[in-house]
Design an enzyme around this catalytic site. Structure first.
Site, PDB file in Angstrom:
ATOM      1  N   ARG A 291      50.814  36.043  38.544  1.00 50.22           N
ATOM      2  CA  ARG A 291      49.815  36.499  37.565  1.00 50.22           C
ATOM      3  C   ARG A 291      49.676  35.452  36.459  1.00 50.22           C
ATOM      4  O   ARG A 291      48.578  35.118  36.032  1.00 50.22           O
ATOM      5  CB  ARG A 291      50.240  37.835  36.924  1.00 50.22           C
ATOM      6  CG  ARG A 291      50.284  39.027  37.854  1.00 50.22           C
ATOM      7  CD  ARG A 291      48.906  39.447  38.323  1.00 50.22           C
ATOM      8  NE  ARG A 291      48.004  39.754  37.234  1.00 50.22           N
ATOM      9  CZ  ARG A 291      47.955  40.926  36.579  1.00 50.22           C
ATOM     10  NH1 ARG A 291      48.759  41.914  36.943  1.00 50.22           N
ATOM     11  NH2 ARG A 291      47.106  41.133  35.601  1.00 50.22           N
TER      12      ARG A 291
ATOM     13  N   ASP B 222      49.517  50.589  46.760  1.00 45.35           N
ATOM     14  CA  ASP B 222      49.441  50.761  45.303  1.00 45.35           C
ATOM     15  C   ASP B 222      49.755  52.227  45.011  1.00 45.35           C
ATOM     16  O   ASP B 222      49.790  53.062  45.929  1.00 45.35           O
ATOM     17  CB  ASP B 222      48.032  50.372  44.808  1.00 45.35           C
ATOM     18  CG  ASP B 222      47.914  50.359  43.283  1.00 45.35           C
ATOM     19  OD1 ASP B 222      48.956  50.328  42.593  1.00 45.35           O
ATOM     20  OD2 ASP B 222      46.774  50.409  42.777  1.00 45.35           O
TER      21      ASP B 222
ATOM     22  N   ARG C 225      41.156  45.354  29.358  1.00 44.23           N
ATOM     23  CA  ARG C 225      41.604  46.356  30.336  1.00 44.23           C
ATOM     24  C   ARG C 225      41.054  47.700  29.877  1.00 44.23           C
ATOM     25  O   ARG C 225      41.368  48.160  28.773  1.00 44.23           O
ATOM     26  CB  ARG C 225      43.129  46.396  30.408  1.00 44.23           C
ATOM     27  CG  ARG C 225      43.642  47.636  31.110  1.00 44.23           C
ATOM     28  CD  ARG C 225      45.111  47.571  31.452  1.00 44.23           C
ATOM     29  NE  ARG C 225      45.348  46.660  32.546  1.00 44.23           N
ATOM     30  CZ  ARG C 225      46.469  46.623  33.251  1.00 44.23           C
ATOM     31  NH1 ARG C 225      47.466  47.433  32.960  1.00 44.23           N
ATOM     32  NH2 ARG C 225      46.609  45.777  34.248  1.00 44.23           N
TER      33      ARG C 225
ATOM     34  N   CYS D 141      51.247  45.383  43.536  1.00 42.60           N
ATOM     35  CA  CYS D 141      50.855  44.871  42.219  1.00 42.60           C
ATOM     36  C   CYS D 141      51.828  45.320  41.125  1.00 42.60           C
ATOM     37  O   CYS D 141      51.913  44.684  40.090  1.00 42.60           O
ATOM     38  CB  CYS D 141      49.427  45.286  41.890  1.00 42.60           C
ATOM     39  SG  CYS D 141      49.192  47.060  41.668  1.00 42.60           S
TER      40      CYS D 141
END
Ligand code: CP
Ligand code: NVA
Length: 306
Positions: free
Chosen positions: A288, A220, A102, A260
């Site tokens: 996920r 988001d 990430r 999310c």
């Protein structure tokens, strides 16, 4: 599939294969059927940004597959002190079996894949969030039973989530609409991709136009990780880009809402709509785990029903 760097790299068939395997792994998980198909494998997880879901779901996921995870924070790795990603990739390739990263720049992820010799999984960059969108597609199919004929709508910042949703949604056969302010449109490469789909893709700056007839609505945060200095400016730019009762009223009956997470109530979504759709949103978060397990099995070549 060697890596998961971005959904643009995957065919529709590869996406559907991951979703099918994710469904199977979820079934096995729920029914106590063990599946240690990645026994002895080590996943390195490099985090240059915060995470709750990505970290915990990857760590738990590799454990359930019989392997182990190493959490590699930017604060502790030499990469945080300037060691080139090319060297990090070549070193880690000698020790471990897969890297989930990430970070900020998509190029860093692509470089790891280029210089290393092990599979790389993108756990979010400024460009995209493929793991999240695989879980989102899995959740949509669970609730709606299909993709064809469905309309996905995204309201808000044309950010990493928007980029991946546009690509993923169109690839599996949905039509996709997006409402975002003119200065916050999705990445040009993604828009060029979407153009090929003709009227299956629609972009506007008016949330109600985009939401009309939608079967699944996404939003988001207005300010993504790394953009905190712009928070106040973004609050002004995104005022009105919210999933609320007015938006839900023009969507199709029974429309799903997905987020999310983390969510900012009364910014991109009202508390009322969030709580009315909490089951779908937390199923999305759970997925996920299952979707990423499927990705890990595919990139690490775990034999699983194949
Ligand atoms: N949605 C998501 O990626 O959550 P985290 O930032 O908590 O990993
Ligand atoms: N767009 C958000 C997604 C977080 C999962 C961010 O990049 O911070």
């Amino acid at each position: 599939m060697k890596h998961l760097l971005k959904l643009l790299d995957l065919s529709k068939e590869e996406i559907i294969d991951i979703l099918n395997l994710a469904d199977q792994l979820k079934y096995e998980n729920k029914n106590g059927i063990e599946h240690p198909v990645l026994k002895g494998k080590t996943l390195g997880m490099i985090f240059q940004k915060s995470s709750t879901r990505t970290r915990v779901s990857f760590e738990t996921g590799i454990y359930q597959l019989g392997g182990q995870a190493l959490f590699l924070s930017n604060r502790d790795l030499q990469i945080g002190r300037g060691e080139p990603v090319q060297d990090t990739a070549r070193v880690l390739s000698r020790y471990i079996d897969c890297i989930m990263i990430r970070t900020f720049e998509q190029k860093e992820v692509e470089d790891l894949a280029q210089y290393g010799s092990i599979p790389i999984i993108n756990g979010l960059t400024d460009f995209c969030h493929p793991c999240q969108v695989l879980a989102d597609l899995m959740t949509i199919r669970e609730y709606k039973g299909r993709f064809d004929g469905l309309k996905m709508c995204y309201i808000g910042d044309g950010n990493n989530m928007a980029n991946s949703l546009i690509v993923g949604g169109l690839k599996v056969g949905m039509s996709v609409s997006i409402a975002c302010p003119e200065d916050y449109r999705p990445n040009p490469e993604v828009l060029a991709f979407a153009e090929q789909y003709g009227d299956k893709f629609f972009m506007t700056d008016k949330p109600l136009e985009a939401a009309k007839g939608a079967d699944v609505l996404f939003t988001d945060v207005w300010t993504s990780m790394g953009e905190e200095a712009e928070t106040e400016k973004r609050k002004v730019a995104f005022a009105g880009y919210q999933i609320n009762d007015e938006v839900m009223a023009v969507a199709n009956e029974g429309a799903m809402v997905q987020h999310c997470l983390p969510a900012h109530r009364e910014e991109e979504i009202t508390e009322k709509v969030f709580e009315a759709h909490a089951n779908e949103i937390f199923d999305e978060a759970e997925n996920r785990l299952h979707a990423q397990k499927a990705v890990m099995v595919r990139v690490m070549n775990g034999k699983h029903n194949k």
